[in-house]
Design a protein around this motif. Structure first.
Motif, mmCIF file in Angstrom:
data_model
loop_
_atom_site.group_PDB
_atom_site.id
_atom_site.type_symbol
_atom_site.label_atom_id
_atom_site.label_comp_id
_atom_site.label_asym_id
_atom_site.label_seq_id
_atom_site.Cartn_x
_atom_site.Cartn_y
_atom_site.Cartn_z
ATOM 1 N N ARG A 102 0.835 -1.218 0.000
ATOM 2 C CA ARG A 102 0.000 0.000 0.000
ATOM 3 C C ARG A 102 0.861 1.256 0.000
ATOM 4 O O ARG A 102 0.576 2.219 -0.721
ATOM 5 N N GLU A 103 1.905 1.266 0.798
ATOM 6 C CA GLU A 103 2.777 2.439 0.878
ATOM 7 C C GLU A 103 3.471 2.715 -0.452
ATOM 8 O O GLU A 103 3.495 3.846 -0.922
ATOM 9 N N PHE A 125 4.349 5.352 -5.949
ATOM 10 C CA PHE A 125 4.581 5.237 -7.386
ATOM 11 C C PHE A 125 3.359 5.594 -8.229
ATOM 12 O O PHE A 125 3.429 5.592 -9.454
ATOM 13 N N LYS A 126 2.260 5.926 -7.577
ATOM 14 C CA LYS A 126 1.036 6.295 -8.295
ATOM 15 C C LYS A 126 1.235 7.481 -9.251
ATOM 16 O O LYS A 126 0.726 7.449 -10.375
ATOM 17 N N PRO A 127 1.984 8.524 -8.879
ATOM 18 C CA PRO A 127 2.181 9.649 -9.804
ATOM 19 C C PRO A 127 2.859 9.255 -11.122
ATOM 20 O O PRO A 127 2.754 9.969 -12.112
ATOM 21 N N THR A 164 3.101 0.317 -10.968
ATOM 22 C CA THR A 164 2.902 -0.540 -9.806
ATOM 23 C C THR A 164 4.250 -0.659 -9.093
ATOM 24 O O THR A 164 5.304 -0.413 -9.708
ATOM 25 N N PRO A 165 4.259 -1.058 -7.833
ATOM 26 C CA PRO A 165 5.555 -1.245 -7.169
ATOM 27 C C PRO A 165 6.486 -2.211 -7.912
ATOM 28 O O PRO A 165 7.662 -1.871 -8.100
ATOM 29 N N PRO A 166 6.005 -3.375 -8.382
ATOM 30 C CA PRO A 166 6.933 -4.242 -9.125
ATOM 31 C C PRO A 166 7.505 -3.566 -10.379
ATOM 32 O O PRO A 166 8.696 -3.711 -10.680
ATOM 33 N N GLN A 167 6.672 -2.826 -11.101
ATOM 34 C CA GLN A 167 7.160 -2.122 -12.284
ATOM 35 C C GLN A 167 8.189 -1.061 -11.902
ATOM 36 O O GLN A 167 9.226 -0.932 -12.552
ATOM 37 N N ALA A 168 7.903 -0.315 -10.857
ATOM 38 C CA ALA A 168 8.810 0.758 -10.443
ATOM 39 C C ALA A 168 10.155 0.203 -9.988
ATOM 40 O O ALA A 168 11.207 0.736 -10.356
ATOM 41 N N PHE A 169 10.142 -0.859 -9.208
ATOM 42 C CA PHE A 169 11.399 -1.432 -8.748
ATOM 43 C C PHE A 169 12.182 -2.030 -9.910
ATOM 44 O O PHE A 169 13.405 -1.883 -9.986
ATOM 45 N N ASP A 195 15.229 10.318 -11.266
ATOM 46 C CA ASP A 195 15.482 10.941 -9.969
ATOM 47 C C ASP A 195 14.211 11.028 -9.134
ATOM 48 O O ASP A 195 14.232 10.734 -7.929
ATOM 49 N N GLU A 196 13.109 11.405 -9.756
ATOM 50 C CA GLU A 196 11.838 11.486 -9.023
ATOM 51 C C GLU A 196 11.402 10.110 -8.518
ATOM 52 O O GLU A 196 10.882 9.990 -7.404
ATOM 53 N N LEU A 197 11.599 9.089 -9.335
ATOM 54 C CA LEU A 197 11.238 7.721 -8.960
ATOM 55 C C LEU A 197 12.068 7.266 -7.760
ATOM 56 O O LEU A 197 11.537 6.729 -6.785
ATOM 57 N N ASN A 198 13.372 7.498 -7.825
ATOM 58 C CA ASN A 198 14.241 7.134 -6.702
ATOM 59 C C ASN A 198 13.897 7.931 -5.453
ATOM 60 O O ASN A 198 13.899 7.390 -4.337
#
Length: 137
Positions: A19-20, A25-27, A31-36, A101-104
């Motif tokens: 959830r956190e 990563f919503k902006p 999804t968390p798996p995609q972002a990581f 940078d924003e993602l990290n």
């Protein structure tokens, strides 16, 4: 009732963490798996799908689905691998580099939140112990 159950307690924690990071990563519409995975691709700059699956500790089919989503969003491209025709090389696109940078930072903010909540020492110890358990099982 489940005080000594590894499965119950780790999955309960995983749902809360999901959830956190989903909010973080919503902006980016990730999804968390995609972002990581995108963070790994951005760090490596060129990687084979099998390398990504290993790094993320997921199956190749799960990696494929995650990469499919990243490709649809325009964050990665797949290129032929001249060394092995059975695998594709994964590379980040310019669009991915624009949000790196924003993602990290978004991920870092969640980590900061948990370090503040738990205390840095507890946080580091728990992460280390969970990694150790994961490597053994």
């Amino acid at each position: 009732m489940f005080e000594h159950c590894l499965y119950f307690n780790t999955t309960s924690l995983a749902r809360k963490l999901e959830r956190e990071w989903t909010q973080a990563f919503k902006p980016f519409a990730l999804t968390p798996p995609q972002a990581f995975m995108l963070r790994v691709v951005l760090q490596k700059q060129t990687a084979l799908q099998s390398e990504l699956a290993s790094e993320m500790n997921i199956t190749r089919s799960t990696a494929t689905r995650t990469l499919d989503g990243l490709q649809k969003l325009g964050f990665i491209r797949r290129n032929a691998n001249t060394d092995d025709g059975r695998e594709l090389q994964i590379q980040p696109t310019a669009k991915a580099f624009k949000i790196r940078d924003e993602l990290n930072n978004a991920s870092g903010e969640v980590t900061k939140k948990f370090k503040k909540l738990l205390g840095n020492d507890v946080f580091e110890r728990v992460v280390g112990e969970v990694r150790s358990v994961s490597e053994v099982i």
